[in-house]
Design an enzyme around this catalytic site. Sequence first.
Site, PDB file in Angstrom:
ATOM      1  N   ASN A  90       0.643  -1.164   0.421  1.00 51.63           N
ATOM      2  CA  ASN A  90       0.021   0.161   0.204  1.00 51.63           C
ATOM      3  C   ASN A  90       0.748   1.515  -0.312  1.00 51.63           C
ATOM      4  O   ASN A  90       2.449   1.557   0.312  1.00 51.63           O
ATOM      5  CB  ASN A  90      -1.155   0.461   1.289  1.00 51.63           C
ATOM      6  CG  ASN A  90       0.118   0.307   2.159  1.00 51.63           C
ATOM      7  OD1 ASN A  90       0.678  -0.767   2.883  1.00 51.63           O
ATOM      8  ND2 ASN A  90       0.074   1.162   3.194  1.00 51.63           N
ATOM      9  N   CYS A  91       0.136   2.831  -0.666  1.00 59.52           N
ATOM     10  CA  CYS A  91       0.949   3.755  -0.008  1.00 59.52           C
ATOM     11  C   CYS A  91      -0.152   4.345   0.111  1.00 59.52           C
ATOM     12  O   CYS A  91      -0.621   4.148   1.546  1.00 59.52           O
ATOM     13  CB  CYS A  91       1.616   4.226  -1.596  1.00 59.52           C
ATOM     14  SG  CYS A  91      -0.477   4.323  -2.265  1.00 59.52           S
ATOM     15  N   MET A  92      -0.177   6.003   0.944  1.00 64.46           N
ATOM     16  CA  MET A  92      -1.187   6.397   1.427  1.00 64.46           C
ATOM     17  C   MET A  92      -2.343   6.386   1.290  1.00 64.46           C
ATOM     18  O   MET A  92      -3.065   6.449   2.621  1.00 64.46           O
ATOM     19  CB  MET A  92      -0.676   8.007   1.824  1.00 64.46           C
ATOM     20  CG  MET A  92       0.549   8.307   2.292  1.00 64.46           C
ATOM     21  SD  MET A  92       1.119   9.789   2.750  1.00 64.46           S
ATOM     22  CE  MET A  92      -0.128   9.942   3.863  1.00 64.46           C
TER      23      MET A  92
END
Length: 866
Positions: A199-201
Site C-alpha cells: 500500500n501507499c498512503m
Amino acid sequence: MEIKVYAPQDCTLKDLDKSVDQAFASKSMGDGFLLVLEQKEFYCPFEKAKVNLVWETKHAYILENQKLNLLIHCGIDSVNLKGKPFKTDLKTNDIVKKENKLFEVNLEKFKKNNIPNECPFIFSSDENKIEKINYKEGKYKKGDLICTIELVQKDKPEIIQVSSTEKLALVKSESKYNAVARKILENVGSFINFKQVYNCMTRVRFRIINKCLVNENKIKETKMVKGINWIGDELQIIVGAESANIKEEILRIKEEDSKKEVQVQAQKTTVGQKIMGGLSGIIGPNIRVLVASGILALIYSLLVQFKLAKDLGDGTNMQDADVLSVVLYAMTKVGILLVGLFFCITSTKYFGGNYLLGVFVGLILVSRFFMAKNGITNPDDYSVGKFVENSQYGSKGWFLFSIGDYPVVVKSYEGSVLPFVFAGFLAAKLEKLFKKFLTPSLEMVFGSGLVVITTILPVLFVFGPALSLLELGVTKVISGVEKIPYGFGPAILALVWQPLVITGLHVPINVAIGIPVLKGEPTLLYPANTLAMFAQIGMGIGIAIFTKNKNLRRVSIAAIPSGIFGITEPVIYGVNLPKIKPFLWACVAAFLVTMLSTNLDLKQDIPVGGPGIFYPFTNFTKVKDQILYFGMVCLVMGVAILFAFLFYKERFDETKYSTNIFRKVSRLLKLKYNDLSEENLKKVNELKLMFKENKKTFKEYEKYIQKVVNLNTKISNIEDSEANKKNKMYLKIQKIYNNPNVNIEKVNNLIVKYEEYNLENQKNLFKDKLINVENDYKELANRVKSIKDTTLTKCNEYIDWVYKNTDKKEFNEYKNGFWNAINSVEIGYGLEELMVLPNRAVINKEVLVRDSFKTKVSNMFAKKGK
C-alpha cells in the site's frame, strides 16, 4: 416477563395483516396489531414508558417499556400531510404514563384527504425475544387491556473459557476493515491471483496474475472503495488514508478460496508498465518518512528563526553548537539525506529479497567513509583514483573519468534515490540467483556476502554514476520547465496533476520533482501540484454547497476532511470525477492560481513535508513564503468554489446531449455519405422533437428522483451510525478478550448486545416515507418509463438505419449516447453509470477528411475550368 398494553382511546383492534398498507400487512416492518381510531385524543398505551422518537411530522412515535419498543404509526400515508392533522408537546426522552395524552389527531382531515384512520402498533426488542403477542380482535374502550406481550431472555451465545495466553474470536463478527478486505479479496480472484499486496498512503496495490479474474465493478461497489486504476499488472484500489489498515487485514485473512485449484495464466505487461508499477510500490511506503522529515525540518527552521536553535548549515561546524541544536539538526537531516536507504529497503522487499540485505547495501551506499575533505578542485588536475570536489555539480568523490565537464566519481549517494532503487532490485535478484545455484550450506555461509559484493561494486562503478547522470538530466528538465515564460510550465503541471493522480503516475513524477530539492535547490513545481490538490477540495466544497442531491452532499462533506489533511482521492473519485466537468474546472482553477504563484516566485525548499492544511507551514522555511502560499491555497479554493457556482449542473440536459450525438452522426454521414443527408435530417428532426416535447416531464421526474435519493441518503446515514456503533462494540469486546483476567459474564452480555443491536425502527420510518413517495409519483414514473422505452427504441432504429445504409457497424456505438441522454436524471443522481462513447471517430476519420478534401479540391478546379 409480561408487558401489558392498554387501549389509547375508544377503538377497534384488528389483525395487522388486514391493513390497507402492504408494508405493514406483510409484517416486513415487524409484528403487532392494528387499531382503527375513533377519537382525536390518543393516550399512552403503557403503565409507564420512555419516548425514544417523535417523528418530525408528528405522525409516528417510538415508546420504550422494559426494553420493549413500540412503533405507533398514526394513519396510512399521513406523512404526506406534513403534520397538519396532529398536535403534540411530546419530546424525545420524555417519561409518559397511562393517563398522559401523547397527541391529538384531526380525523376529519384524514377523511378529507382519503387517509385511512388505521394506527399500526409494531413491537420489537433489542435485548429480549418476543415470545408471544396475545390479543383478540374487537371493540375496546379507552383504558381497556387489549394485549399482553410475553418476553423471554434471549439465549446467550456459548462463551469459551480462555486462558491469559489465548484469544477468543468472535464468530459472526467482523471489523470494518475485515469486511472490506474480504470483499476485495473475493473480487481480485483471492490469494491465488496476485503475487504481492502492498500500500501507499491512499491505495491498496495488488500485482495481479490474471486480470480476467478481477471483478472491477464489484470492487468499485465495495464500501470504502473510491475507485480503481491499472498500471500494467498492478491493480490500485483507492480507499484513502485507511489503505494500510485494509492491507494489513488482507495479510491476516486465511480465506478458503485460496485453497481452490484454479488454472491461472499470467498477463503480459510491457516493460514500461512493469517499471511504473514497481516505482509506485517502492515509493509509496516511503512517503511517511518524507512527510515526517518535512515536519521535523519545519520545527528546526522555526526554532532557528526565533533564535532558539543554531543554524548549523551543512553540518561542518558541529563542535561549536549546543546539544539541542545538534539533536534537532540530526532529526531534520537524517530522513532527507539518507532517504535513499529507505528506498533501498523497500526496493529489495518489493522484488522479493531479504530486506535486511537492503539495509546493509543501503548503509554502504550512504557511508561517510566515501566522504573526505580538501579534494582537488581544478578540473585540469583531476586524475583516476584521486578525491575531487566539483562545485558546479555539487559532486565529491574518487574520480573515474569525465563526460564533458561532468566528473564521474565513486561517492556516497546521500540525497539520491535512483541508485538505491536499482541496488535493491539487483540485491533481490542476485540473492535468488545464488540460492538457485549454490547448495544450501554454501549459500548460508557465502550467499549474503556475495550478494553485497556483486551489488555494491556495479552500483559504485557503473550504474551509480549512470543513474547520477540521469538524475542530473531530470534536474535540468525540471529547471527548464520552471523557466518557461510567464509561469506556464508550473501552471501546466498544475493543470494535469490530478489526471496524473488518477493514473497513479504522480508518485514517480513527484519523486523526480523532489530530486533538486534534496540537493538544496528550491522548486516552483511542488507548490503547483499541491495547489491542484486544494483546487479539487475547493470544488468539493462548492458542490456540497450548491447541490440539491443530499447523497452527493453527504459524500462531499465526508470527503472534504480527508482532503483538507492531504488525501484527495475521496473527493476526486467520490464527487468531482464522476461529474467530469467539476473535475476539469478544478484543474483550470489550479492552472490560473499556479500561474500567479509562479510569477510571485513562490518556491518550496523542503521536500514533501506535512500534508494538507499543514503544507504551507511544513514545506517553506521562510515565513513570507508560508504566508504567500497560504494565501494561494485560499485563492485556489475560492476560485474552484466560484467555478462550482457558475458551471456546476446536477445533470446534463437530455435534449442538448442528444442533439450533440445527432450532430456527430450527421457530420460523419455528410463527409462520406452525403446522399443520405436529406433523409437523415428528416429523421433527426423527428427525434429531436420527441426530446423537446418531453423536457417538462423529465424535470418533474427529476424532483421525484431527488426525493428518492434524499430519503435513501437518510437511511444510509442511519445504517452508517448503526455500523459505527457495532464496530465500537466489537472493538470493546476484543479488548476485554485480550485481558488476561477476562470477565466471561461481561463478555457474554456484550456479545448479546452486539448481535442484537440495530436501528431498524428508525430505518423503517424512512422506508415508510419512501414507499409513500413512490406511491405519489407512481403514475409519473410509469409515464417516464414509457417515454424512455419509446424514445430509446426510435433512436436505436435510427442508428440501425444508418448502419444499414453505410455498412459501418461502428455507428452502433452511438446507441450508448442516446441511452445516456434518456437516462440523464439517473446518471446525474448516481443511480446509473455513464456509458462510454467512442473516443475517436467511429468511421476512419482520416480517410473521411482526406476524401472530403479531395472533393473540395476537385470542385474548385472544376469551377475554374468552367
